[in-house]
Design an enzyme around this catalytic site. Structure first.
Site, PDB file in Angstrom:
ATOM      1  N   HIS A 225     -10.018   4.824  -1.011  1.00 41.80           N
ATOM      2  CA  HIS A 225      -9.014   4.825   0.323  1.00 41.80           C
ATOM      3  C   HIS A 225      -9.771   5.662   1.331  1.00 41.80           C
ATOM      4  O   HIS A 225     -10.749   6.410   1.288  1.00 41.80           O
ATOM      5  CB  HIS A 225      -7.732   5.470  -0.254  1.00 41.80           C
ATOM      6  CG  HIS A 225      -6.734   4.460  -0.849  1.00 41.80           C
ATOM      7  ND1 HIS A 225      -5.673   4.228  -0.162  1.00 41.80           N
ATOM      8  CD2 HIS A 225      -7.115   3.892  -2.039  1.00 41.80           C
ATOM      9  CE1 HIS A 225      -5.211   3.323  -1.141  1.00 41.80           C
ATOM     10  NE2 HIS A 225      -6.082   3.226  -2.154  1.00 41.80           N
ATOM     11  N   GLY A 226      -9.084   5.715   2.633  1.00 45.73           N
ATOM     12  CA  GLY A 226      -9.356   6.668   3.310  1.00 45.73           C
ATOM     13  C   GLY A 226     -10.888   6.271   4.042  1.00 45.73           C
ATOM     14  O   GLY A 226     -11.565   6.982   4.340  1.00 45.73           O
TER      15      GLY A 226
ATOM     16  N   ASP B 237       0.882  -1.215   0.016  1.00 44.35           N
ATOM     17  CA  ASP B 237       0.230  -0.038   0.162  1.00 44.35           C
ATOM     18  C   ASP B 237       0.785   1.343   0.047  1.00 44.35           C
ATOM     19  O   ASP B 237       2.048   1.059   0.634  1.00 44.35           O
ATOM     20  CB  ASP B 237      -0.816   0.079   1.461  1.00 44.35           C
ATOM     21  CG  ASP B 237      -2.089   0.957   1.156  1.00 44.35           C
ATOM     22  OD1 ASP B 237      -2.483   0.959   0.365  1.00 44.35           O
ATOM     23  OD2 ASP B 237      -2.633   1.214   2.274  1.00 44.35           O
ATOM     24  N   HIS B 238       0.498   2.228  -0.576  1.00 43.48           N
ATOM     25  CA  HIS B 238       1.125   3.525  -0.696  1.00 43.48           C
ATOM     26  C   HIS B 238       2.687   3.581  -0.845  1.00 43.48           C
ATOM     27  O   HIS B 238       3.256   3.646   0.308  1.00 43.48           O
ATOM     28  CB  HIS B 238       0.752   4.387   0.648  1.00 43.48           C
ATOM     29  CG  HIS B 238      -0.849   4.707   0.478  1.00 43.48           C
ATOM     30  ND1 HIS B 238      -1.188   5.570  -0.355  1.00 43.48           N
ATOM     31  CD2 HIS B 238      -1.719   4.265   1.154  1.00 43.48           C
ATOM     32  CE1 HIS B 238      -2.461   5.655  -0.178  1.00 43.48           C
ATOM     33  NE2 HIS B 238      -3.041   5.031   0.813  1.00 43.48           N
TER      34      HIS B 238
ATOM     35  N   ILE C 216      -9.296   0.218   4.767  1.00 43.16           N
ATOM     36  CA  ILE C 216      -9.284   0.918   6.198  1.00 43.16           C
ATOM     37  C   ILE C 216      -8.310   0.752   7.053  1.00 43.16           C
ATOM     38  O   ILE C 216      -7.474  -0.640   6.862  1.00 43.16           O
ATOM     39  CB  ILE C 216     -10.619  -0.016   7.006  1.00 43.16           C
ATOM     40  CG1 ILE C 216     -11.869  -0.168   6.212  1.00 43.16           C
ATOM     41  CG2 ILE C 216     -10.671   0.282   8.246  1.00 43.16           C
ATOM     42  CD1 ILE C 216     -12.794   1.038   6.457  1.00 43.16           C
ATOM     43  N   ASN C 217      -7.674   1.914   7.640  1.00 46.73           N
ATOM     44  CA  ASN C 217      -6.689   1.536   8.527  1.00 46.73           C
ATOM     45  C   ASN C 217      -6.655   2.174   9.827  1.00 46.73           C
ATOM     46  O   ASN C 217      -6.764   1.504  10.804  1.00 46.73           O
ATOM     47  CB  ASN C 217      -5.402   2.167   7.763  1.00 46.73           C
ATOM     48  CG  ASN C 217      -3.953   1.798   8.273  1.00 46.73           C
ATOM     49  OD1 ASN C 217      -4.115   1.129   9.444  1.00 46.73           O
ATOM     50  ND2 ASN C 217      -2.910   2.180   7.984  1.00 46.73           N
ATOM     51  N   THR C 218      -7.218   3.313   9.733  1.00 42.10           N
ATOM     52  CA  THR C 218      -7.244   4.081  11.164  1.00 42.10           C
ATOM     53  C   THR C 218      -8.008   3.434  12.107  1.00 42.10           C
ATOM     54  O   THR C 218      -7.633   3.373  13.148  1.00 42.10           O
ATOM     55  CB  THR C 218      -7.771   5.496  10.879  1.00 42.10           C
ATOM     56  OG1 THR C 218      -6.896   6.205   9.954  1.00 42.10           O
ATOM     57  CG2 THR C 218      -7.607   6.559  12.352  1.00 42.10           C
TER      58      THR C 218
ATOM     59  N   SER D 142     -11.911   4.918   6.940  1.00 44.97           N
ATOM     60  CA  SER D 142     -12.091   5.218   8.249  1.00 44.97           C
ATOM     61  C   SER D 142     -12.992   6.399   8.625  1.00 44.97           C
ATOM     62  O   SER D 142     -12.467   7.393   7.841  1.00 44.97           O
ATOM     63  CB  SER D 142     -11.006   5.181   9.160  1.00 44.97           C
ATOM     64  OG  SER D 142     -10.252   3.961   9.138  1.00 44.97           O
TER      65      SER D 142
END
Ligand code: G3H
Ligand code: ZN
Length: 287
Positions: A214-215, A79-80, A237-239, A217
């Site tokens: 993306h983003g 990712d990224h 989902i990450n945060t 959360s």
């Protein structure tokens, strides 16, 4: 079936595949347990920082071991990733997909650099999926106090359909991560800004390849459902994973102040991540 097949299947079922980021084994265990419980394909993501901590080769080996041992559709995404050098590490470690992140660069430069990545990745592994970012989403998966200054959330800054079309044609990427009002990170007590659902529809049409949101959360359930209807096929989902990890550990330390055995404390983080992942997967898959 490889990741591409599962993305096509998601399209037919009008659902989205969940992509969740990890930094450690607690994250991986929690996410994998939730996916297996619901019997859904899953993508595990590691951004450059996360992969540096975990190890590219180690992530590749562990995810492959889960896939083989449980005969399970679990996939791995770099990712990224901001440099060709790190993309190479991921490709060599057997990742199924890479996201080359040049979303902050000027359009023409983004095209040039992304093209190089596609050429390298496809020559090394013709089955690998290459994703690129068009439009800037802000840097970090953290609890936000304000919207990151250069994140694209105003209509004029969102990814434009005609640019997306040209970008996809010239770079020959497999997946596109656009800016449609989404930002990395979430607010503590408020939802994230609304997505531009109409723009997602236009981009899906213009780009004519699967779109990745993306983003994830902090986005409302209603926005997620509409985004999937508009053509989003993978959601990141990450945060929320990071927050669940932290809350799980806080609970472990307060309930067991004297405990020092990691495998008696870490299950709290695994459970918190599992519950969060399950909630999101149910929503993304209409369960
Ligand atoms: O690539 C990672 C995701 O876009 C994470 O975004 O931290 O806002 O969920 P998030
Ligand atoms: Zn992202």
């Amino acid at each position: 079936m490889n990741l591409k097949d599962y993305i096509l299947e998601a399209e037919q079922k009008e659902v989205a595949i969940g992509h969740f980021n990890i930094s450690d084994m607690a994250g991986l265990k929690g996410i994998f347990e939730a996916a297996r419980f619901l019997n859904l394909p899953i993508v595990i993501g590691l951004s450059e920082g996360e992969a540096e901590f975990f190890g590219y080769k180690q992530a590749g080996a562990i995810v492959r071991s889960l896939r083989e041992q449980y005969d399970y559709p679990i996939f791995l995404n770099a990712d990224h990733t901001k440099s060709l050098e790190k993309i190479k590490e991921a490709v060599k470690a057997g990742f199924d997909a890479v996201l080359f992140d040049a979303g902050k660069l000027p359009f023409e430069e983004n095209i040039q650099k992304t093209k190089e990545v596609v050429e390298y990745a496809k020559s090394a592994n013709p089955n690998i999926l290459v994703e690129a970012e068009l439009g800037y989403l802000g840097a970090s998966s953290v609890i936000l106090k304000e919207i990151p200054k250069d994140a694209a959330i105003n209509k004029e800054d969102l990814t434009k359909p005609e640019e997306a079309k040209r970008f996809v044609e010239e770079t020959e990427i497999d997946l596109l991560a656009p800016a449609v009002g989404n930002i990395h990170g979430m607010f503590k007590n408020a939802p994230n800004p609304n997505l531009d659902i109409e723009r997602i529809k236009q981009l899906r049409e213009a780009a004519d390849i699967p779109l990745v949101l993306h983003g994830g959360s902090g986005i409302t359930d209603d926005n997620f459902i509409k985004a999937i209807e508009a053509g989003i096929l993978i959601i990141h989902i990450n945060t929320e994973i990071r927050l669940a990890w932290r809350e799980g550990l806080n609970k472990a330390f307060s309930e067991k102040p004297e405990e020092i055995v990691p495998y008696k404390l870490l299950p709290y983080a695994v459970d918190a991540i599992k519950n969060m992942t399950e909630k999101r997967l149910r929503l993304f898959n209409k369960l």
